[in-house]
Write a protein that holds these residues in place. Structure first.
Motif: not given
Length: 496
Positions: A7, A43, A46-48, A385
């Motif tokens: 992350p 998982r 999905a945030d990258l 982010k």
């Protein structure tokens, strides 16, 4: 080629994400390859700014779990003995045989009952094994422990539940250096043995190379874990190494100084001869590397810091703050940034410094802030982010870095695209190739804290000059746009 994706990622990973975006824009098939076992890898993705189709992991490959359709594994999938009494909990449920603990069922954080790990205990309450579940809903690994809780054996399964990989460990710990053997079972039942993870990764890359009917290009980004396996590929395969850090152990002897130990093996003449090329991020580093290798291998300068062709629309109001974004690590000069800001604060007491990022020197920086009496005006924002970081850029007046070395600070181009003048020391290699002193920012000699602080104060107090520099920052960053950098890749690498 990389080792992992988490992350919280470094500049190496974000440079890879940007590179994948370029290749997609060029219609060039490309994948990011990783080697570490990570049951929650998909998982994190999905945030990258990447997707499942653009990454291939070594364990996924051997487990037949590439491009797997995800499902949710719940407590029923753990097949806990129905005779046991289960004490339910949203984080960790426990099963008992009478008053004896038999299992701990651990759920993934932030989910409703999705399996993470199921632990098993013997009659003396010793942990004997742990079943690890993949984010996509299958039992991926079982770990076995001795009576002292030392990991001694691991089994990795394919999506059908059959073991495909086994790792044996000495009973010290699970450090890769203590692996005693690795066994790989192929689809046809043939067993291969490896002494360490490097040998397994080399074999994996060879399998990737052979799985394509077209010539492949491999770019090794992590020196310690990817250079040697890529060098071991066949002579017909195009092989590049990327230099993510300075090549020497001294920032003042860049051409003939002693090589940093992470590069020594790759720079041996016999290994340079195996390479198609060396890739760096700046023209000056290219010149220095060319002088070092003396024609033994081609060297290419291709910016790692790229931005979208459409610059972000300026939004929001500039607050009375300046910003730094990046890894809070050794060589980044974070405590030096605090020293510079203390001088600035003596003249501009209402100015705030935002420090965005994570790393091992954060605690030292916080102590320096407290010692300087700046706790109320220096804010540590942690890892943000991309969208959150852009919002902070729009809220700031300047981007300031006091890094002691950086092959190319990615955050600088992103900040400039948001209209922030850039302020830095003239160190190897990136700042001088991004900052035009007095036009789009401030560039001073390394270590001249007072000069940097004084010039920042003058700039903050001159709104007209600040706006002119802001405009020039956006104009100057256009050479880092995807369309321009992708053309460089086509000419120097893809079409050669």
């Amino acid at each position: 080629m990389n080792e992992y994706i988490y992350p919280l990622n470094s500049g190496i990973e974000f440079a890879e994400f940007k590179r994948l975006s370029l290749f997609k824009q060029m219609n060039v098939p490309a994948k990011l390859v990783t080697r570490m076992f990570n049951p929650q890898l998909h998982r994190f993705i999905a945030d990258l700014p990447i997707n499942d189709e653009s990454i291939i992991n070594m364990f996924d490959f051997f487990q037949d779990a590439v491009n797997l359709t995800p499902k949710k594994a719940l407590i029923a999938d753990a097949k806990i003995n129905p005779e046991y009494e289960v004490s339910p909990d949203s984080t960790v449920s426990k099963s008992y045989k009478g008053d004896r603990l038999v299992n701990r069922i651990i759920f993934m954080a932030g989910t409703y009952g999705q399996l993470d790990t199921v632990e098993y205990f013997d009659r003396y309450q010793n942990l004997t094994k742990a079943e690890v579940w993949d984010w996509r809903g299958f039992k991926s690994c079982t770990k076995y422990y001795d009576i002292n809780k030392h990991l001694i054996h691991e089994e990795y399964f394919n999506t059908q539940g059959s073991p495909v990989l086994e790792f044996g460990y000495s009973n010290v710990d699970s450090n890769p250096e203590n692996i005693t053997f690795i066994q790989l079972t192929s689809r046809d039942g043939y067993k291969r043995y490896f002494e360490n993870i490097d040998e397994l990764f080399t074999y994996f890359l060879q399998q990737l190379d052979q799985s394509s009917n077209e010539p492949n290009t491999f770019i090794a980004d992590r020196p310690l874990s990817t250079y040697a396996p890529v060098l071991a590929l066949s002579n017909e395969t195009r092989k590049f190494i990327y230099l993510p850090m300075l090549q020497t152990d001294s920032k003042y002897s860049l051409v003939d100084g002693a090589l940093d130990e992470i590069y020594t093996q790759a720079f041996k003449p016999e290994n340079l001869a195996k390479l198609t090329g060396i890739i760096v991020a700046t023209e000056q580093q290219k010149l220095d590397i060319e002088r070092r290798v003396k024609g033994q291998v081609a060297v290419y300068a291709l910016p790692a810091a790229t931005i979208e062709d459409q610059l972000p629309k300026i939004e929001g109001v500039r607050k009375n703050q300046i910003i730094f974004a990046g890894r809070l690590g050794n060589g980044k000069g974070i405590t030096r940034l605090v020293d510079v800001f203390k001088i600035i604060h003596n003249h501009e007491t209402g100015l705030v410094l935002k420090i965005c990022g994570y790393g091992n020197v954060k605690d030292d920086a916080k102590k320096a802030v407290e010692k300087a009496g700046l706790k109320d005006v220096v804010k540590f924002e942690g890892y943000l982010k991309p969208t959150e970081l852009i919002s902070e850029y729009f809220s700031s007046k300047l981007f300031v870095t006091t890094t002691e070395q950086d092959v190319e600070p990615l955050a600088m181009t992103e900040a400039a695209a948001c209209g922030l003048p850039l302020c830095a020391f003239d160190v190897a290699y990136g700042p001088a190739e991004i900052i035009n002193d007095g036009k789009n920012g401030i560039l001073v000699s390394d270590g001249h804290n007072q000069e940097l602080a004084d010039r920042i104060v003058k700039l903050i107090r001159n709104p007209t000059l600040l706006q002119n520099m802001s405009d020039d920052a956006r104009k100057g960053v256009t050479r880092f746009m995807n369309s321009n950098v992708s053309q460089m890749w086509k000419e120097q690498i893809v079409n050669r």
